[in-house]
Design a protein around this motif. Structure first.
Motif, PDB file in Angstrom:
ATOM      1  N   ALA A   1       1.301  -5.046   0.520  1.00 13.18           N
ATOM      2  CA  ALA A   1       1.710  -3.835  -0.295  1.00 13.18           C
ATOM      3  C   ALA A   1       3.029  -3.375   0.225  1.00 13.18           C
ATOM      4  O   ALA A   1       3.650  -2.991  -0.660  1.00 13.18           O
ATOM      5  CB  ALA A   1       0.682  -2.741   0.088  1.00 13.18           C
TER       6      ALA A   1
ATOM      7  N   LEU B   1      -2.594  -4.776  -6.963  1.00 15.16           N
ATOM      8  CA  LEU B   1      -1.894  -3.774  -6.761  1.00 15.16           C
ATOM      9  C   LEU B   1      -0.821  -3.537  -7.745  1.00 15.16           C
ATOM     10  O   LEU B   1      -0.627  -2.458  -8.207  1.00 15.16           O
ATOM     11  CB  LEU B   1      -0.905  -4.424  -5.543  1.00 15.16           C
ATOM     12  CG  LEU B   1      -1.483  -4.114  -4.103  1.00 15.16           C
ATOM     13  CD1 LEU B   1      -0.589  -4.933  -3.163  1.00 15.16           C
ATOM     14  CD2 LEU B   1      -1.790  -2.724  -3.560  1.00 15.16           C
ATOM     15  N   LYS B   2      -0.349  -4.791  -8.496  1.00 11.44           N
ATOM     16  CA  LYS B   2       0.465  -4.610  -9.775  1.00 11.44           C
ATOM     17  C   LYS B   2      -0.270  -3.943 -10.984  1.00 11.44           C
ATOM     18  O   LYS B   2       0.024  -3.220 -11.787  1.00 11.44           O
ATOM     19  CB  LYS B   2       0.930  -6.067 -10.070  1.00 11.44           C
ATOM     20  CG  LYS B   2       1.925  -6.430  -9.224  1.00 11.44           C
ATOM     21  CD  LYS B   2       2.601  -7.706  -9.728  1.00 11.44           C
ATOM     22  CE  LYS B   2       3.677  -8.189  -8.865  1.00 11.44           C
ATOM     23  NZ  LYS B   2       4.374  -9.618  -9.230  1.00 11.44           N
TER      24      LYS B   2
ATOM     25  N   GLY C   1      -2.623  -1.738 -10.547  1.00 11.20           N
ATOM     26  CA  GLY C   1      -3.126  -0.427 -10.061  1.00 11.20           C
ATOM     27  C   GLY C   1      -4.481  -0.043  -9.907  1.00 11.20           C
ATOM     28  O   GLY C   1      -5.002   1.195 -10.640  1.00 11.20           O
TER      29      GLY C   1
ATOM     30  N   VAL D   1       4.682  -0.756  -2.217  1.00 16.26           N
ATOM     31  CA  VAL D   1       3.673   0.025  -2.930  1.00 16.26           C
ATOM     32  C   VAL D   1       2.651   0.393  -1.692  1.00 16.26           C
ATOM     33  O   VAL D   1       2.897   0.000  -0.734  1.00 16.26           O
ATOM     34  CB  VAL D   1       2.833  -0.298  -4.103  1.00 16.26           C
ATOM     35  CG1 VAL D   1       3.788  -0.741  -5.235  1.00 16.26           C
ATOM     36  CG2 VAL D   1       2.103  -1.622  -3.646  1.00 16.26           C
TER      37      VAL D   1
ATOM     38  N   SER E   1       1.632   1.122   4.696  1.00 14.72           N
ATOM     39  CA  SER E   1       1.479   0.810   3.266  1.00 14.72           C
ATOM     40  C   SER E   1       0.023   0.764   2.490  1.00 14.72           C
ATOM     41  O   SER E   1      -0.551   0.250   1.507  1.00 14.72           O
ATOM     42  CB  SER E   1       1.923  -0.647   2.986  1.00 14.72           C
ATOM     43  OG  SER E   1       3.410  -0.455   3.185  1.00 14.72           O
TER      44      SER E   1
END
Length: 428
Positions: free
Chosen positions: A147, A125-126, A128, A152, A200
Motif C-alpha cells: 500500500a 488496492l487499485k 478499491g 494508498v 499505510s
C-alpha cells in the motif's frame, strides 16, 4: 438409503422432477448431460431470507450479506446477487475479477484468505476493495509495504481464530488452534497494536469464520462472545472497530440435517450483538453454501447398469471431476431418477462415473428403479460443485443453466475437448 432434503425450486410433478416449471428431462434433451441446473427462485429466496433479518423496518441495514463466492462463482449467479444488493467475500484476484465482470462493486468486496500474493494485493488496492481480512503478521507487513508503494491506505481487519469447535467435518473446520486460519486469540490484541502503528493500513473491522456446513447456532454464539470481548479490549486500548464480520458457514440439509432457518439464524446473532451493546457496529455475514447449496443440482445420464457379485453399479456420465464432494469428504447427496419407472425393478446401486479411480463415486447403496438412458438428478449440488470441478481424464467441465419460471438460460457452455489443450504447446 434415500433421504431427500426439503428443497425450494425443485420438485416432483406428475412423476417427473422439475426445476421450477421446467422438467429436467427437457433440460437434458436440450443441453445434454452432465449439466448443472440452478433455480433463480431458490437463489433469490435464500438471499431474501438473510435480508429479512439484515434490514430494519425503515429500510436501513443493520447487517449486510457478502456472498462467499468460492461456493459457486458463475457470473450469472454473481450478477443475480449483485442485483439483489449483495457484497462479496473473495479469496483470490481471480474472484475479484469475476465480481467486477458480473457487475459487482469493489467497495462491497472483502478479501479473505491466508496467502494473498503481492500481485493480488495490488489488484485489490487499485480496485478499491472494502476491506482486507488479514490472517498473519507477515501478511499485515506485506500489505502495509504494498500500500505504501502505491501511495494508498489499505482498509484492514484481522481474522480471529477463536479456538471454537464448529462440530463439522475436519476438512472444513477453520476456527480451531490446529487450523491454518486466522490469528491466535491470545495474539490478536498485540497484532492490532502493531497494525495501528502502520502508516499505510487503517483498522476498520474484526473478522471471524469458524467453518462450513455448521448446523447449530451455539458455536457461532461462543465465537461471537470471544470476539466481542476482544472488541471491548481493543476499545480500551484506543483501537476503534467499525465493522464486525462474523463469517458464514451456515449448513444446509443434504439428508436429515436440521440447520436453523436462515432468518432465525441471522436474527439470533444480530440480536445477541445488540444485547451485548454493540448494535452500533456494521455487521457482515459471509454466507456461501446456505445461499446456493440447495438451489442447484447436477443432471446426469445413465450409461450402463453393471450387476456385480457383491454390488450393482449404475454407471453415469457425470464423475468425480464434475462433483468432487463425495470422493473428497465422503459427502452424501440425495440422488433421484428424473422420471419414475413404474415397470422397472428396484435394485440397490452404487452410482459411479467413468473415471479410472475407485474413488469415482457419487452415491452408494441407493435404491433405484432405473434403466440405461435414464437421467438422474444429484441434489444439493449448488455449492462446491462446479467450482471444485476439474478436467481430470481430459473431461470437459459440465454446462450450467439457470431456470427462471418456465425459461431456461444457458449460463456456461459445456467445455469442448479441443478447448482443454488449446493453451498447450508441442516441443519444437
Amino acid at each position: 438409503m434415500s433421504l431427500i432434503p426439503v428443497l425450494n425450486g425443485f420438485s416432483e410433478k406428475n412423476h417427473t422432477w422439475c426445476a421450477e416449471e421446467v422438467p429436467l428431462d427437457q433440460i437434458a434433451k436440450q443441453f445434454g448431460t452432465p449439466t448443472y441446473v440452478y433455480s433463480k427462485k431458490a437463489l433469490s429466496d435464500a438471499f431474501n431470507a438473510y435480508e429479512a433479518a439484515c434490514k430494519k423496518p425503515n429500510g436501513e441495514h443493520r447487517a449486510r450479506v457478502h456472498y462467499a463466492m468460492k461456493a459457486n462463482s458463475n457470473l450469472a449467479i454473481l450478477n443475480l446477487f449483485a442485483r439483489l444488493g449483495a457484497g462479496f467475500d473473495i479469496v483470490s484476484a481471480g474472484e475479484l475479477a469475476r465480481v467486477l465482470a458480473a457487475g459487482g462493486s469493489a467497495n462491497q468486496v472483502v478479501f479473505s484468505g491466508v496467502g494473498k500474493s503481492k500481485q493480488e494485493m495490488i489488484a485489490a488496492l487499485k480496485a478499491g476493495v472494502k476491506c482486507f481480512n488479514l490472517e498473519s503478521i507477515p501478511e499485515l507487513t506485506r500489505l502495509n509495504e504494498v500500500a505504501s508503494e502505491l501511495g494508498v491506505v489499505a482498509p484492514i481487519s484481522l481474522r480471529v481464530n477463536p479456538d471454537v469447535d464448529p462440530k463439522t467435518h475436519p476438512y472444513i473446520s477453520t476456527g480451531l488452534k490446529g487450523n491454518k486460519f486466522g490469528i491466535a486469540y491470545d495474539d490478536v490484541l498485540k497484532t492490532y497494536q502493531e497494525a495501528a502503528k502502520m502508516s499505510s493500513c487503517k483498522i476498520v473491522g474484526i473478522d471471524c469464520h469458524i467453518g462450513s456446513q455448521i448446523t447449530e447456532i451455539s458455536p457461532y454464539l461462543d465465537a461471537l462472545d470471544r470476539v466481542l470481548d476482544l472488541i471491548k479490549a481493543l476499545d480500551s486500548a484506543g483501537i476503534k472497530i467499525h465493522h464486525l464480520d462474523i463469517g458464514g458457514g451456515l449448513g444446509i440439509s443434504y439428508t436429515d440435517e436440521t440447520p436453523p432457518a436462515i432468518t432465525d439464524f441471522a436474527n439470533t446473532l444480530l440480536n445477541h450483538i445488540e444485547q451485548k451493546g454493540y448494535g452500533h457496529l456494521e455487521v457482515l455475514f459471509e454466507p456461501g453454501r446456505s445461499l446456493v447449496g440447495n438451489a442447484g443440482l447436477l443432471l446426469t445420464s445413465i450409461e450402463y447398469l453393471k450387476p456385480g457379485e457383491t454390488k450393482n453399479f449404475c454407471i453415469v456420465d457425470a464423475a468425480m471431476n464434475d462433483l468432487m464432494r463425495p470422493a473428497m469428504y465422503e459427502a452424501y447427496h440425495a440422488i433421484v431418477p428424473v422420471k419414475t419407472n413404474t415397470n422397472t425393478e428396484t435394485l440397490t446401486y452404487d452410482i459411479v462415473g467413468p473415471i479410472c479411480e475407485s474413488g469415482d463415486w457419487l452415491g452408494r447403496d441407493r435404491a433405484l428403479a432405473v434403466k440405461p438412458g435414464d437421467q438422474l438428478a444429484i441434489l444439493s449440488a449448488g455449492a462446491y460443485g462446479f467450482t471444485m470441478s476439474s478436467n481430470y481424464n481430459t473431461r470437459g467441465r459440465a454446462a450450467e443453466v439457470m431456470v427462471d419460471g418456465s425459461q431456461v438460460h444457458l449460463i456456461r457452455e459445456r467445455e469442448t475437448i479441443e478447448s482443454l489443450f488449446a493453451n498447450e504447446r508441442l516441443l519444437p
